[in-house]
Scaffold this motif. Structure first.
Motif, PDB file in Angstrom:
ATOM      1  N   SER A  62       0.837  -1.192   0.000  1.00  0.00           N
ATOM      2  CA  SER A  62       0.000   0.000   0.000  1.00  0.00           C
ATOM      3  C   SER A  62       0.873   1.243   0.000  1.00  0.00           C
ATOM      4  CB  SER A  62      -0.911  -0.001   1.234  1.00  0.00           C
ATOM      5  OG  SER A  62      -1.507   1.257   1.424  1.00  0.00           O
ATOM      6  N   ALA A  63       0.531   2.203  -0.865  1.00  0.00           N
ATOM      7  CA  ALA A  63       1.303   3.448  -0.925  1.00  0.00           C
ATOM      8  C   ALA A  63       1.281   4.169   0.412  1.00  0.00           C
ATOM      9  CB  ALA A  63       0.757   4.348  -2.024  1.00  0.00           C
ATOM     10  N   GLY A  64       0.216   3.996   1.160  1.00  0.00           N
ATOM     11  CA  GLY A  64       0.105   4.647   2.455  1.00  0.00           C
ATOM     12  C   GLY A  64       1.054   4.096   3.494  1.00  0.00           C
ATOM     13  N   ASP A  65       1.629   2.923   3.218  1.00  0.00           N
ATOM     14  CA  ASP A  65       2.546   2.296   4.169  1.00  0.00           C
ATOM     15  C   ASP A  65       4.008   2.587   3.881  1.00  0.00           C
ATOM     16  OD1 ASP A  65       0.672   1.155   5.812  1.00  0.00           O
ATOM     17  OD2 ASP A  65       0.642  -0.780   4.781  1.00  0.00           O
TER      18      ASP A  65
ATOM     19  N   LYS B 121       5.725   4.329   6.687  1.00  0.00           N
ATOM     20  CA  LYS B 121       5.734   3.386   7.806  1.00  0.00           C
ATOM     21  C   LYS B 121       6.813   2.324   7.596  1.00  0.00           C
ATOM     22  CE  LYS B 121       2.382   0.551  10.379  1.00  0.00           C
ATOM     23  NZ  LYS B 121       0.984   0.032  10.348  1.00  0.00           N
ATOM     24  N   LEU B 122       6.988   1.898   6.337  1.00  0.00           N
ATOM     25  CA  LEU B 122       8.002   0.889   6.020  1.00  0.00           C
ATOM     26  C   LEU B 122       9.401   1.439   6.275  1.00  0.00           C
ATOM     27  CD1 LEU B 122       8.930  -1.818   4.858  1.00  0.00           C
ATOM     28  CD2 LEU B 122       8.754  -0.810   2.563  1.00  0.00           C
ATOM     29  N   ALA B 123       9.644   2.677   5.883  1.00  0.00           N
ATOM     30  CA  ALA B 123      10.968   3.274   6.092  1.00  0.00           C
ATOM     31  C   ALA B 123      11.310   3.315   7.578  1.00  0.00           C
ATOM     32  CB  ALA B 123      11.007   4.675   5.494  1.00  0.00           C
ATOM     33  N   THR B 124      10.336   3.689   8.401  1.00  0.00           N
ATOM     34  CA  THR B 124      10.562   3.723   9.853  1.00  0.00           C
ATOM     35  C   THR B 124      10.811   2.329  10.401  1.00  0.00           C
ATOM     36  OG1 THR B 124       9.157   5.683  10.059  1.00  0.00           O
ATOM     37  CG2 THR B 124       9.550   4.393  12.060  1.00  0.00           C
ATOM     38  N   ALA B 125      10.014   1.366   9.938  1.00  0.00           N
ATOM     39  CA  ALA B 125      10.147  -0.010  10.419  1.00  0.00           C
ATOM     40  C   ALA B 125      11.504  -0.594  10.060  1.00  0.00           C
ATOM     41  CB  ALA B 125       9.026  -0.875   9.826  1.00  0.00           C
ATOM     42  N   LEU B 126      11.972  -0.342   8.848  1.00  0.00           N
ATOM     43  CA  LEU B 126      13.272  -0.864   8.429  1.00  0.00           C
ATOM     44  C   LEU B 126      14.398  -0.239   9.251  1.00  0.00           C
ATOM     45  CD1 LEU B 126      12.799  -0.921   4.537  1.00  0.00           C
ATOM     46  CD2 LEU B 126      12.986  -2.904   6.057  1.00  0.00           C
ATOM     47  N   ALA B 127      14.285   1.040   9.553  1.00  0.00           N
ATOM     48  CA  ALA B 127      15.305   1.711  10.366  1.00  0.00           C
ATOM     49  C   ALA B 127      15.357   1.096  11.762  1.00  0.00           C
ATOM     50  CB  ALA B 127      15.009   3.203  10.455  1.00  0.00           C
ATOM     51  N   GLU B 128      14.204   0.758  12.325  1.00  0.00           N
ATOM     52  CA  GLU B 128      14.174   0.158  13.657  1.00  0.00           C
ATOM     53  C   GLU B 128      14.735  -1.268  13.631  1.00  0.00           C
ATOM     54  OE1 GLU B 128      10.315   0.494  15.399  1.00  0.00           O
ATOM     55  OE2 GLU B 128      10.308   2.689  15.349  1.00  0.00           O
TER      56      GLU B 128
ATOM     57  N   LYS C  74       6.607  -7.631   9.305  1.00  0.00           N
ATOM     58  CA  LYS C  74       5.170  -7.715   9.004  1.00  0.00           C
ATOM     59  C   LYS C  74       4.355  -7.837  10.277  1.00  0.00           C
ATOM     60  CE  LYS C  74       6.055 -10.175   4.651  1.00  0.00           C
ATOM     61  NZ  LYS C  74       5.888 -11.478   3.937  1.00  0.00           N
ATOM     62  N   ARG C  75       4.810  -8.698  11.185  1.00  0.00           N
ATOM     63  CA  ARG C  75       4.061  -8.916  12.424  1.00  0.00           C
ATOM     64  C   ARG C  75       4.078  -7.685  13.317  1.00  0.00           C
ATOM     65  NH1 ARG C  75       6.051  -9.835  17.267  1.00  0.00           N
ATOM     66  NH2 ARG C  75       8.100 -10.479  16.494  1.00  0.00           N
ATOM     67  N   ARG C  76       5.252  -7.106  13.472  1.00  0.00           N
ATOM     68  CA  ARG C  76       5.416  -6.028  14.444  1.00  0.00           C
ATOM     69  C   ARG C  76       4.770  -4.726  13.985  1.00  0.00           C
ATOM     70  NH1 ARG C  76      11.502  -5.090  16.050  1.00  0.00           N
ATOM     71  NH2 ARG C  76      11.222  -7.206  16.876  1.00  0.00           N
ATOM     72  N   TYR C  77       4.813  -4.448  12.680  1.00  0.00           N
ATOM     73  CA  TYR C  77       4.356  -3.154  12.191  1.00  0.00           C
ATOM     74  C   TYR C  77       3.095  -3.239  11.335  1.00  0.00           C
ATOM     75  CZ  TYR C  77       9.046  -1.985  13.723  1.00  0.00           C
ATOM     76  OH  TYR C  77      10.187  -1.835  14.472  1.00  0.00           O
ATOM     77  N   GLY C  78       2.622  -4.446  11.080  1.00  0.00           N
ATOM     78  CA  GLY C  78       1.383  -4.596  10.331  1.00  0.00           C
ATOM     79  C   GLY C  78       1.472  -4.141   8.893  1.00  0.00           C
ATOM     80  N   ILE C  79       2.635  -4.293   8.288  1.00  0.00           N
ATOM     81  CA  ILE C  79       2.831  -3.861   6.901  1.00  0.00           C
ATOM     82  C   ILE C  79       2.799  -5.079   5.979  1.00  0.00           C
ATOM     83  CG2 ILE C  79       4.399  -2.707   5.298  1.00  0.00           C
ATOM     84  CD1 ILE C  79       5.596  -1.230   7.689  1.00  0.00           C
TER      85      ILE C  79
END
Length: 699
Positions: free
Chosen positions: A432-435, A438-445, A482-487
């Protein structure tokens, strides 16, 4: 005087996947009364396997910590994964621990990761104990396994246990130091000085061998032995401890983690023999003006802490509870209830809850709101932690794995662990384009928690690539994301960043003319294009005369060419290594503008491509493969099949060789998995970009 630091034992359980490290940790917790019933890895109910991914795969996938009491001692037990892709966590555990317990399979014997981690432990000079596990299993053989260990690790391997029975008849161990036997009946340990008749002769013989080897460690003890005097158990243990700390002797014990046989014996042995944090060499630190050297060669490092000077800007800080506080964040983990948990080793001083230290990476102050005693996913608040202890900390502002926390005004920094560069990659994108944000933040973490991962954005292929030590490492990381951030993720293979360059020199004209009423567009540029040597980039030269193109518009020609190069050549790949010389042109006093000459430059390049064509350049990697010498031929042949050019070989020590080659990147995208299969996990791979070269035409 005995301090809390003197009674700490920091233990890393390491070894090959499936050797029973986590099961042994459960047995230790059971014997210590921490759990009433040991958990089982296959049931997903162990203390240290806390992640859903670990339960799904029935294997440890991240570094676990269990802190518990054993008599007067504080045990900080580190349980890293045994799978090769997660060697980064095992390396971290060996950096933080003061003793390593190698858990060896009593049936399979020494395996590849046992050997690789032994090398890592040797590089750090960490004292090592070997525990031959699974003695209760069919086909278990202490003698066979011991022979294999000695064959690989040398004469310093010293058994201090002898099994009483094997397989289903395994009931306990004989202590070769005391010549006592410890038998287990319904879980209870019974110690006796009466050896079973079937092992008595052998035990006496092994005891004599042990005594002969141990007395050689101390000259006074050797003289006493040669004079025929009796050697007490206390004297033997003192010498054994000295040899163990010096790295000249590696004790071997045995038992069964599943039945908790001889697990208490192992804990007792570690507490008596292993060094306290205050007895191991100081930790290396860096910093500006890190130490002032006194006349006696001892450096003062802030306050009362002392360090031995190692060189300019480098010193060793000792584990002193009365020194200034210094803490090392060796791992960060995300807990679904409390957020980020930082696992911290207190290197010096005494740390209190609500103390304020400085993160040396960011320069920001961090208040230690909560200090925690960590037992897997369970946390208990504590008020203080002394030097040598390992604790958790939560509610920190910005902390990553590898950070140093030091007093305000200090410049001391613990150098982070240098891991091998990740070699296996997968491209990811948010479904989803809206994610996307969110994906960039999740990958950094993810990378903050696990620095052995790497995330890059390729400007040429427009892919976000996650790289790890292997396919399992990356798959687990993405599953966790996927589990932690729901992406919801889309994944695809990593594209190869091919490029193109012109096949020859050519002169072309780019003409842009557009008239639709009113102000028009007009620009003409004659350009000579020449291919350059590899990695020369793009050069733009102006050789016009007489103002045929206004000076203010000349750069637009070059910009248009550069933009067109980025859009790709005949094969759709960016053009590189090109010189464009503008020779002539035409302009109109009204209709010529920046855009017109950008278009003229772009059209001139398109015409050049049509006239002389392009060739495709492919990226080439510098490849280093380290394998046992017996596998050198297989590796070289395989690299040859991958269009690799062998550049040489170098001895790597311990019977290994490093094969050095240049191989097209397209041929090594799957190589980490192929190498693991070909070498049965014994190969180590290092990849780095080298250059671009002409790609041969497909046959």
């Amino acid at each position: 005087m005995t301090t809390e630091t003197d009674l700490i034992r920091n233990i890393a359980l390491v070894g090959h996947q499936g050797n029973g490290k986590t099961t042994l940790a459960e047995a230790m917790l059971f014997r210590a009364g921490v759990v009433t019933r040991p958990g089982r890895v296959e049931s997903g109910n162990t203390v240290l396997d806390t992640q859903p991914e670990e339960h799904d795969r029935t294997q440890s996938l991240t570094l676990g910590l269990a802190s518990f009491s054993w008599g007067d001692y504080r045990i900080n037990l580190l349980d890293p994964p045994g799978y090769a892709d997660f060697v980064g966590d095992a390396t971290t555990a060996l950096r933080v621990a003061d003793v390593a317990v190698f858990v060896i399979d009593g049936v399979s014997g020494l395996q590849v990761n046992d050997e690789l981690l032994w090398q890592v432990a040797g590089e750090r000079s960490i004292p090592r104990i070997l525990f031959v596990n699974k003695m209760d299993k069919e086909r278990a053989s202490f003698d066979v396994v011991l022979a294999g260990i000695r064959d690989h690790f040398g004469s310093g391997v010293e058994p201090v246990d002898l099994p009483v029975g094997e397989a289903s008849a395994f009931t306990g161990v004989a202590d070769l130091l005391t010549e006592h036997v410890i038998l287990y009946d319904s879980g209870s340990a019974n110690t006796s000085d009466e050896l079973p008749a079937d092992i008595a002769d052998r035990e006496h013989e092994q005891h004599e061998h042990l005594v002969e080897d141990v007395v050689e460690i101390e000259d006074d003890l050797l003289s006493k032995y040669l004079d025929g005097e009796d050697i007490s158990v206390a004297e033997l243990e003192h010498a054994l401890r000295a040899g163990f700390a010096a790295g000249s002797l590696w004790p071997v014990l045995c038992g069964s983690a599943v039945d908790a046989i001889a697990v208490d014996r192992l804990l007792d042995f570690v507490c008596r023999i292993a060094p306290a944090p205050s007895e191991v060499p100081g930790i290396e630190v860096h910093g500006d003006g890190v130490a002032k050297v006194r006349g006696d060669g001892v450096a003062k490092v802030r306050g009362d802490g002392v360090a031995k000077v190692r060189g300019d800007g480098v010193a060793e800080v000792g584990c002193d509870p009365s020194g200034d506080p210094l803490a090392y964040v060796f791992k960060t983990q995300t807990d679904e209830y409390v957020g980020q948990v930082a696992l911290v080793k207190i290197l010096s001083g005494t740390v209190h809850a609500d103390d304020v230290l400085v993160n040396q990476r960011t320069g920001a102050k961090e208040r230690l709101h909560n200090l925690l005693r960590v037992l897997g996913s369970k946390h208990t608040a504590i008020d203080t932690a002394e030097a040598g202890d390992i604790v958790g900390a939560i509610k920190l502002t910005d902390v990553s794995t590898g950070d140093t926390l030091a007093p305000i005004g200090s410049s001391l920094t613990v150098p982070p662990i240098v891991h091998r560069r990740p070699v296996y990659g997968i491209a990811v994108a948010a479904e989803s384009a809206g994610d996307e944000d969110k994906l960039a933040t999740a990958l950094a973490e993810l990378v903050s928690d696990d620095p052995t991962l790497e995330v890059t954005r390729d400007s040429e292929t427009h892919q976000t690539v996650v790289r790890g030590a292997g396919d399992v490492h990356v798959q687990v990381a993405l599953t966790r994301l996927k589990r932690r951030y729901g992406i919801t993720l889309q994944t695809e293979p990593v594209k190869i960043a091919y490029r193109e360059t012109l096949l020859g020199t050519v002169e072309t004209e780019g003409r842009h003319k557009k008239q639709s009423g009113g102000h028009g567009q007009f620009g003409v540029a004659t350009v000579r294009f020449e291919p350059l040597a590899r990695d020369e980039g793009y050069e733009f030269v102006d050789e016009t005369r007489g103002g045929v193109i206004p000076k203010s518009l000349i750069p637009a020609v070059g910009k248009g060419i550069a933009e067109s190069m980025g859009r790709g050549g005949r094969h759709g790949f960016p053009l590189v290594d090109l010189r464009a010389t503008v020779l002539d042109g035409k302009h109109h006093s009204v209709d010529s503008d920046d855009f017109s000459f950008r278009m003229a430059g772009a059209l001139a390049l398109r015409a050049a491509i049509d006239k002389v064509g392009t060739l495709v350049l492919e990226p080439v990697d510098h490849v280093e493969v380290t394998v046992p010498s017996a596998l050198q031929g297989d590796v070289m042949a395989d690299l040859g099949r991958r269009r690799g050019q062998i550049e040489g070989t170098e001895p790597a020590g311990d019977g290994e060789v490093t094969v050095i080659a240049s191989v097209p990147t397209s041929e090594v995208t799957d190589y980490p998995v192929a190498l693991r299969s070909m070498t049965h996990g014994r190969g180590r791979l290092a990849l780095s970009f080298k250059c671009y070269q002409e790609r041969p035409e497909p046959r």
